[in-house]
Design an enzyme around this catalytic site. Structure first.
Site, short mmCIF file in Angstrom:
data_model
loop_
_atom_site.label_atom_id
_atom_site.label_comp_id
_atom_site.label_asym_id
_atom_site.label_seq_id
_atom_site.Cartn_x
_atom_site.Cartn_y
_atom_site.Cartn_z
N LYS A 1 0.88 -1.18 0.00
CA LYS A 1 0.00 0.00 0.00
C LYS A 1 0.91 1.22 0.00
CE LYS A 1 -2.43 1.61 3.66
NZ LYS A 1 -3.57 1.81 4.60
N HIS B 1 -13.38 10.28 12.45
CA HIS B 1 -13.73 9.56 11.23
C HIS B 1 -13.71 8.04 11.44
CE1 HIS B 1 -13.75 8.55 6.98
NE2 HIS B 1 -12.67 7.82 7.17
N ASN C 1 -15.11 11.52 24.47
CA ASN C 1 -14.19 12.06 23.47
C ASN C 1 -13.59 13.36 23.98
OD1 ASN C 1 -12.91 11.81 20.91
ND2 ASN C 1 -14.14 13.52 20.17
P1 NAD Z 1 -9.84 12.00 13.28
O1 NAD Z 1 -8.94 13.19 13.09
O2 NAD Z 1 -11.10 11.93 12.51
O3 NAD Z 1 -10.20 11.86 14.84
C1 NAD Z 1 -9.24 12.08 15.85
C2 NAD Z 1 -9.81 11.66 17.19
O4 NAD Z 1 -8.81 11.85 18.20
C3 NAD Z 1 -11.01 12.49 17.61
O5 NAD Z 1 -11.90 11.67 18.35
C4 NAD Z 1 -10.39 13.55 18.50
O6 NAD Z 1 -11.30 14.14 19.42
C5 NAD Z 1 -9.36 12.71 19.22
N1 NAD Z 1 -8.28 13.51 19.81
C6 NAD Z 1 -7.59 14.53 19.24
N2 NAD Z 1 -6.69 15.02 20.12
C7 NAD Z 1 -6.82 14.30 21.27
C8 NAD Z 1 -6.15 14.32 22.52
N3 NAD Z 1 -5.17 15.18 22.78
N4 NAD Z 1 -6.53 13.42 23.46
C9 NAD Z 1 -7.52 12.52 23.21
N5 NAD Z 1 -8.18 12.46 22.04
C10 NAD Z 1 -7.82 13.33 21.08
O7 NAD Z 1 -8.90 10.74 13.00
P2 NAD Z 1 -9.35 9.25 12.67
O8 NAD Z 1 -9.37 9.06 11.20
O9 NAD Z 1 -10.55 8.89 13.47
O10 NAD Z 1 -8.08 8.43 13.21
C11 NAD Z 1 -7.81 8.37 14.60
C12 NAD Z 1 -6.43 7.77 14.81
O11 NAD Z 1 -6.41 6.44 14.34
C13 NAD Z 1 -5.31 8.50 14.06
O12 NAD Z 1 -4.29 8.78 14.99
C14 NAD Z 1 -4.83 7.51 13.03
O13 NAD Z 1 -3.44 7.61 12.79
C15 NAD Z 1 -5.18 6.20 13.70
N6 NAD Z 1 -5.38 5.08 12.75
C16 NAD Z 1 -4.86 3.88 13.09
C17 NAD Z 1 -5.02 2.81 12.24
C18 NAD Z 1 -4.50 1.46 12.63
O14 NAD Z 1 -4.47 0.55 11.80
N7 NAD Z 1 -4.12 1.26 13.86
C19 NAD Z 1 -5.70 2.97 11.02
C20 NAD Z 1 -6.27 4.20 10.73
C21 NAD Z 1 -6.10 5.27 11.61
#
Ligand code: NAD
Length: 321
Positions: free
Chosen positions: A67, A138, A160
Site C-alpha cells: 500500500k 472519522h 471524546n
Molecule cells: P480524526 O482526526 O477523525 O479523529 C481524531 C480523534 O482523536 C477524535 O476523536 C479527537 O477528538 C481525538 N483527539 C484529538 N486530540 C486528542 C487528545 N489530545 N486526546 C484525546 N483524544 C484526542 O482521525 P481518525 O481518522 O478517526 O483516526 C484516529 C487515529 O487512528 C489517528 O491517529 C490515526 O493515525 C489512527 N489510525 C490507526 C489505524 C491502525 O491501523 N491502527 C488505522 C487508521 C487510523
C-alpha cells in the site's frame, strides 16, 4: 492487470468480507505463512505530506504487494479531498507482474475496523453487554459499526476529548438500535469492551478506569510517541497485537516497555489465538488488551478480497500492462 477504483469500493466491500480477510491474514502471520516488510514513511518536503509504503507477502493467501500513500494535511482545505490518501498495488507472486491497482482509502477504514472486531470475537467475554468508545472521529464510526456485530451489545458509552464530536458515534449506535450515553473517563468502568481510536499523544484511559474482565482494543497508536492508555494498564492486562515488532516500536507497548512495566515476551500475536496455539483470555476476570498498529498485510488482504468481488460483479477495469 485489473483496476478497482476508489469509487467502486463502497458498493463492493462488506464488513463481513473485511473481517474474514483480516482474521485469515492474522492467522497466517502467526503461523509464519505471511510476513510484513519494513515500513517506509517519509516527510517528503512538499505540501507537508507524509508518504510511505507498507508491504508484505502472504504465502498462504498468495497475496504480494504494497500500500502506497500517506497524509496530505492541506488536501481538504485546498482541494476538497480527504487528507489520508492510499492506493494498493498487488503483484502475481509467480511472475512478479502487477495484477491489480485498488483504491485504498475506504479499505483502510474497513480493515482497521475489522482488526478490533476480530480481537473482540476472540478475546472479549461472551456475555459482554456494554461497549465503551474513546474517540469520535472519522475512524471511530467504522470501529463501532464493526464491533457491534461481535456480541449482543445493549449499550454504547462514549467519551471524546472533543465532546462536540460525540454525535458521530451516537448516530452509529442509533442505527444499530442500541442506546448511547456520554460518560466521563471513570464511567468507562461500566464497559465490558472498550475501543480506543484517537490521535492522542498522552493517555486518556487510566488503569483504574477499567474493570476486571474488560477487553480493550487500542487502535489509534500507530506512530512513535502516540499514546491512548496509561502504561500501567498494560501491566494489568494480557497483551495481544497484530505484529509484535511493530507493536513495541510504534504501538501502545512502546511506553510500557520503556518504563520497564512489561517485556516484549509478554506480548502475544492475536493470530496465535485465532490458530488455537495461544489460549487467549485466561479467565472472566482477566483484562485483555489488543494493540492494533495496522499492518500492510491487512491492506493486501482486503484489496485481494475486493478484486475478487469486482471481477465477480464485472466492474474491474482490465488494462494491458
Ligand atoms: P480524526 O482526526 O477523525 O479523529 C481524531 C480523534 O482523536 C477524535 O476523536 C479527537 O477528538 C481525538 N483527539 C484529538 N486530540 C486528542 C487528545 N489530545 N486526546 C484525546 N483524544 C484526542 O482521525 P481518525 O481518522 O478517526 O483516526 C484516529 C487515529 O487512528 C489517528 O491517529 C490515526 O493515525 C489512527 N489510525 C490507526 C489505524 C491502525 O491501523 N491502527 C488505522 C487508521 C487510523
Amino acid at each position: 492487470m485489473l483496476i478497482v477504483p476508489e469509487r467502486e469500493i463502497a458498493d463492493l466491500m462488506t464488513r463481513a468480507a473485511a473481517f474474514d480477510a483480516v482474521e485469515k491474514v492474522f492467522a497466517a502471520m502467526a503461523s509464519g505463512d505471511a510476513y510484513n516488510f519494513p515500513v517506509v514513511r517519509e516527510a517528503i518536503g512538499h505540501e507537508d505530506a507524509l508518504y510511505g509504503f507498507k508491504g508484505g507477502f502472504d504465502r498462504a493467501g498468495l497475496t504480494l504487494g504494497l500500500k502506497a500513500g500517506g497524509y496530505w494535511p492541506n488536501n481538504l482545505e485546498k482541494r476538497g479531498l480527504i487528507n489520508h490518501q492510499s492506493t494498493v498495488f498487488l503483484f502475481d507472486p509467480d511472475t512478479g507482474k502487477p495484477s491489480a491497482v485498488v483504491g485504498g482509502n475506504l479499505l483502510t477504514a474497513l480493515r482497521t475496523a475489522a482488526a478490533s472486531s476480530v480481537s473482540i470475537k476472540h478475546l472479549a467475554r461472551a456475555d459482554a453487554k456494554v461497549i465503551g468508545m474513546i474517540g469520535a472521529g472519522h475512524q471511530a464510526a467504522f470501529q463501532l459499526r464493526a464491533a457491534l456485530e461481535q456480541r449482543t451489545f445493549e449499550k454504547v458509552i462514549g467519551w471524546n476529548y472533543h465532546p462536540e464530536m460525540l454525535p458521530n458515534i451516537e448516530k452509529v449506535a442509533a442505527e444499530a438500535g442500541v442506546s448511547f450515553e456520554a460518560v466521563d473517563l471513570p464511567g468507562m468502568r461500566a464497559a465490558d469492551v472498550i475501543v480506543s481510536i484517537t490521535s492522542a499523544f498522552a493517555p486518556s484511559l487510566m488503569a483504574d478506569h477499567v474493570s476486571p474482565g474488560t477487553h480493550i482494543a487500542c487502535m489509534g497508536t500507530d506512530t512513535k510517541g502516540k499514546q491512548e492508555v496509561e502504561a500501567a494498564l498494560l501491566a494489568r492486562a494480557a497483551v495481544f497485537t497484530d505484529e509484535v515488532a511493530q507493536s513495541i516500536s510504534i504501538g501502545e507497548p512502546q511506553h510500557a516497555i520503556e518504563q520497564g512495566l512489561i517485556a516484549e515476551s509478554d506480548i502475544a500475536q492475536l493470530g496465535a489465538v485465532i490458530n488455537g496455539t495461544h489460549p487467549g483470555r485466561g479467565s472472566d476476570d482477566q483484562i485483555t488488551l489488543f494493540d492494533g498498529t495496522g499492518v500492510g498485510l491487512q491492506d493486501l488482504a482486503v484489496a485481494a478480497a475486493v478484486v475478487d468481488l469486482a471481477v465477480a460483479r464485472g466492474v474491474a477495469i482490465e488494462v494491458d500492462f
